[in-house]
Design a protein around this motif. Structure first.
Motif, mmCIF file in Angstrom:
data_model
loop_
_atom_site.group_PDB
_atom_site.id
_atom_site.type_symbol
_atom_site.label_atom_id
_atom_site.label_comp_id
_atom_site.label_asym_id
_atom_site.label_seq_id
_atom_site.Cartn_x
_atom_site.Cartn_y
_atom_site.Cartn_z
ATOM 1 N N ALA A 62 99.487 -36.193 11.049
ATOM 2 C CA ALA A 62 100.858 -35.944 10.571
ATOM 3 C C ALA A 62 100.844 -35.524 9.095
ATOM 4 C CB ALA A 62 101.706 -37.203 10.758
ATOM 5 N N LEU A 63 100.011 -36.170 8.299
ATOM 6 C CA LEU A 63 99.951 -35.812 6.873
ATOM 7 C C LEU A 63 99.356 -34.418 6.675
ATOM 8 C CD1 LEU A 63 98.838 -39.204 5.282
ATOM 9 C CD2 LEU A 63 100.917 -37.936 4.725
ATOM 10 N N HIS A 66 102.014 -32.061 7.280
ATOM 11 C CA HIS A 66 102.977 -32.128 6.180
ATOM 12 C C HIS A 66 102.481 -31.339 4.963
ATOM 13 C CE1 HIS A 66 106.087 -33.765 3.644
ATOM 14 N NE2 HIS A 66 105.193 -34.290 2.824
ATOM 15 N N TYR A 67 101.196 -31.481 4.646
ATOM 16 C CA TYR A 67 100.675 -30.820 3.441
ATOM 17 C C TYR A 67 100.141 -29.415 3.713
ATOM 18 C CZ TYR A 67 101.049 -35.336 1.087
ATOM 19 O OH TYR A 67 101.520 -36.491 0.538
ATOM 20 N N LEU A 211 102.613 -40.815 -1.280
ATOM 21 C CA LEU A 211 103.963 -40.996 -0.746
ATOM 22 C C LEU A 211 104.735 -42.048 -1.549
ATOM 23 C CD1 LEU A 211 103.466 -40.794 3.114
ATOM 24 C CD2 LEU A 211 103.634 -38.993 1.439
ATOM 25 N N VAL A 215 108.661 -39.987 -1.338
ATOM 26 C CA VAL A 215 109.316 -40.446 -0.117
ATOM 27 C C VAL A 215 109.565 -41.960 -0.131
ATOM 28 C CG1 VAL A 215 108.474 -38.535 1.309
ATOM 29 C CG2 VAL A 215 107.218 -40.666 1.283
ATOM 30 N N LEU A 256 107.697 -39.349 7.762
ATOM 31 C CA LEU A 256 107.360 -37.931 7.906
ATOM 32 C C LEU A 256 108.181 -37.239 8.995
ATOM 33 C CD1 LEU A 256 103.482 -38.082 7.453
ATOM 34 C CD2 LEU A 256 105.206 -37.436 5.763
ATOM 35 N N LEU A 261 112.519 -36.834 6.094
ATOM 36 C CA LEU A 261 112.094 -35.910 5.030
ATOM 37 C C LEU A 261 113.292 -35.206 4.410
ATOM 38 C CD1 LEU A 261 108.853 -34.287 6.481
ATOM 39 C CD2 LEU A 261 109.049 -35.831 4.520
#
Ligand SMILES: Cc1ncc(COP(=O)(O)O)c(C=O)c1O
Length: 359
Positions: A62-63, A66-67, A211, A215, A256, A261
């Motif tokens: 997932a990260l 995201h990035y 994070l 976030v 996420l 987000l």
């Protein structure tokens, strides 16, 4: 240098990794000496009676999405603090190698280097007033045995970002000689671009994200180290298995999700507006000498009497940060941008601080 890993500690490259027990979520687990029952208070999805996965694979995926990097280019860490620690432990031999830092900067680089027995080689930011990166100083300091150069951009506590050409000049000068770690803990609050393109361009560049700031998950302790796959694999072997806790995995996955987000990005936009409002109001106060330009969620403010400023804020039940042991930050106060009403309260409180000239 044939590989960036030639910079790493050779004895660690030879270390046999820990062989974790099989991780198959649907099987009855009689292989890990866990309790078969959950506690009544355990509201987690996975169950806290069960060890987390040896590495948080789902979170890593997932990260990485995201990035915008590959899964093999990302190491999940407990806060980016742990990324700093594992980098120094992985690359610096105690009593032999060093790290370059650019003070005034985040103090944990110094601390983790000290714990590992790595020398701290300082390349101070420019004295002319906006704390600019001095490329020649960084390169000269690295010549004294540095394995890692930490560039914090936006920099804590000064708030400014380093220009990309300066960062690239450091990367060019030290290719094959040191790892360049760009700590982007505050990147989401900046208008300028990020350093991910440098990951593509150089094999000795590492980017750190967290994070904790953008976030609102400082308490979950989640950071990400973005690097070429061989660096990620090597450092993954230096980190012990099972260290990333189940509640944090579940919280970060929730953070996420698209809706969450969206909330975070609206809050980031508000913090950026408040930063400009706070800066404009602070500079009008008699006790304030300078408000440094900031790309982060805080402002560095040079005052006439930092102690008096902080005490006045404290009387209004507000904490701000002082730097008593750093001469470059004499009379400076770092103020995190809060909610509009917190910022108003701070402004009301410190409006009364006298303009006291130093003796
Ligand atoms: C520049 C910088 N890097 C890294 C960190 C560490 O953050 P965390 O360990 O919460 O991800 C901080 C925390 O304040 C920071 O200011």
């Amino acid at each position: 240098m044939s590989s960036v890993l030639d910079l790493a500690r050779p004895e660690l490259r030879r270390l046999r990794p820990y062989a974790a027990g099989a991780w198959e979520p649907d099987c009855i687990r009689l292989n890990a000496n866990e309790s078969p029952w959950r506690l009544p208070a355990d509201k987690s999805e996975r169950g806290l009676n069960i060890y987390p996965p040896p590495r948080p694979f789902a979170l890593r995926a997932a990260l990485a999405r995201h990035y915008g990097v590959g899964e093999d280019e990302l190491l999940v860490t407990r806060g980016s603090s742990e990324a700093i620690d594992v980098l120094i432990r992985g690359f610096c031999r105690s009593g032999v190698d060093g790290v370059v830092i650019c003070p005034p900067t985040f103090d944990m680089y110094r601390l983790y280097a000290g714990i590992q027995g790595a020398e701290v080689l300082a390349a101070p930011l420019g004295e002319s007033d906006d704390f600019e990166l001095d490329v020649d100083r960084v390169v000269a300091a690295a010549g004294h045995g540095a394995k890692i150069v930490f560039l914090c951009s936006p920099n804590n506590p000064t708030g400014g970002s380093f220009p990309k050409p300066s960062i690239e000049a450091v990367c060019d000068a030290l290719a094959g000689r040191a790892l360049i770690v760009i700590d982007e803990a505050y990147h989401e609050f900046a208008d300028a671009g990020h350093s991910l393109s440098l990951l593509r361009k150089y094999e000795h560049v590492v980017v750190l994200r967290t994070l904790s700031k953008c976030v609102a998950l400082a308490g979950a302790r989640c950071g990400a180290l973005l690097a070429p796959p061989e660096v990620v694999e090597f450092l993954g072997g230096v980190l012990p298995p099972y260290t990333f806790p189940t509640p944090s995995i579940e919280l970060v996955l929730a953070a996420l999700a698209k809706d969450s987000l969206h909330v975070s990005s609206e809050r980031i936009a508000l913090i950026k507006r408040e930063r400009e409002r706070l800066a404009a109001a602070l500079i009008d106060l008699p006790g304030v000498v300078k408000v440094y330009p900031s790309d982060a969620n805080f402002l560095l403010v040079r005052t006439r009497q930092a102690q008096a400023f902080a005490e006045t804020a404290r009387q209004a039940n507000i904490l701000v940060r002082l730097f008593p042991s750093d001469p470059a930050l004499a009379n400076c106060v770092r103020i995190t941008v809060g909610r509009p009403r917190d910022n108003d309260r701070l402004l009301r409180a410190v409006a009364g601080v006298e303009s006291i000239d130093e003796p």
